[in-house]
Design an enzyme around this catalytic site. Structure first.
Site, short mmCIF file in Angstrom:
data_model
loop_
_atom_site.label_atom_id
_atom_site.label_comp_id
_atom_site.label_asym_id
_atom_site.label_seq_id
_atom_site.Cartn_x
_atom_site.Cartn_y
_atom_site.Cartn_z
N GLY A 96 0.80 -1.21 0.00
CA GLY A 96 0.00 0.00 0.00
C GLY A 96 0.83 1.25 0.00
N CYS A 97 2.15 1.15 0.13
CA CYS A 97 3.01 2.33 0.14
C CYS A 97 3.68 2.44 -1.21
CB CYS A 97 4.04 2.25 1.25
SG CYS A 97 5.11 3.69 1.32
#
Length: 254
Positions: A96-97
């Site tokens: 998610g980063c």
């Protein structure tokens, strides 16, 4: 009946492992990802991060399994090697980063090309139906209910290719690599995602060269702005026969 007898058996768990992408002996990133289709992953990551422009720039690709995780190695030279020297950075972070390791705010938003208008046109029904068609290509999601997917939709053909991963960015990178290896021309179809649309997803789709992005969830305001600037048709909240066209609507025939 006891409470233990009444409980349903646990659902299978989605696979997740550290995956290091190594170019010319330097680690470009370590992502938590589903350890499948890793050659597609490395090729797509290098493409959507702007390290390479074509698959032919990548050489000697190999996948290695270690006790602690996986490693995907490859080499580039020429202009790709020069880009690596300029942009070399470590991006070590969780699922998610998409911006981990960037040491300057100005590097977070790279310049994007403006996509050509092209000839691709989708009906409103085709656009809204994209995520439903993608569901037929998500065996890992069916097994675990914990996996994202990205697919390539072509008019009248439906989803012609899809990839899954525990991370939405990873699924898109895997699809990008698979499309290059299969010879799919990105300008002939739309990318379909099972996730929300943030800035980095817009950057990756524009780097792939697909003129339409369809997502089951919402978009951020900055993502919409980037889509407009890049002439990327952005379709969101595509579910139950309806959808929203937020940018470059001309490719969607109402």
């Amino acid at each position: 009946m006891s409470i233990h007898e009444a409980l349903s058996p646990p659902r299978p768990l989605v696979r997740e492992a550290p995956v290091a992408i190594v170019c010319n002996g330097a680690t470009l990133g370590v992502m938590m990802a589903s350890p499948d289709d890793l050659e597609d992953f490395a090729l797509g990551f290098a493409l959507t991060e702007g390290l390479i422009e074509t698959g032919t720039e990548m050489q000697d690709l190999e996948v290695l399994e270690h006790e602690a995780g996986w490693e995907v190695r490859f080499w580039v030279d020429g202009t790709a090697g020069a880009r690596l020297a300029e942009r070399q950075r470590a991006m070590i972070g969780p699922v998610g980063c998409g911006l981990c390791g960037i040491d300057s705010l100005t590097k977070a938003i790279r310049a994007l090309p403006r996509l050509a208008d092209g000839t691709l046109r989708l009906t409103h029904t085709e656009a809204c139906d994209g995520p439903r068609l993608l569901r037929a290509h998500q065996p890992e999601h069916d097994r675990t209910r914990a996996c994202h997917a990205a697919g390539f939709l072509q008019p009248s053909a439906g989803i012609v290719m899809a990839r899954e991963d525990v991370g939405r960015h990873n699924a898109l990178d895997k699809l990008a690599g698979a499309m290059v290896r299969a010879g799919h021309a990105p300008e002939t179809g739309a990318i379909v995602l099972t996730s929300r649309v943030s800035t980095d997803m817009i950057q990756k789709v524009v780097s792939i060269g697909a003129p339409v992005l369809i997502a089951v969830s919402a978009a951020t305001d900055y993502a919409v702005r980037l889509a407009e600037e890049a002439n990327l048709t952005l379709v969101t909240r595509a579910r139950h026969g309806s959808c929203e066209v937020l940018a470059a609507w001309r490719r969607i025939q109402t």
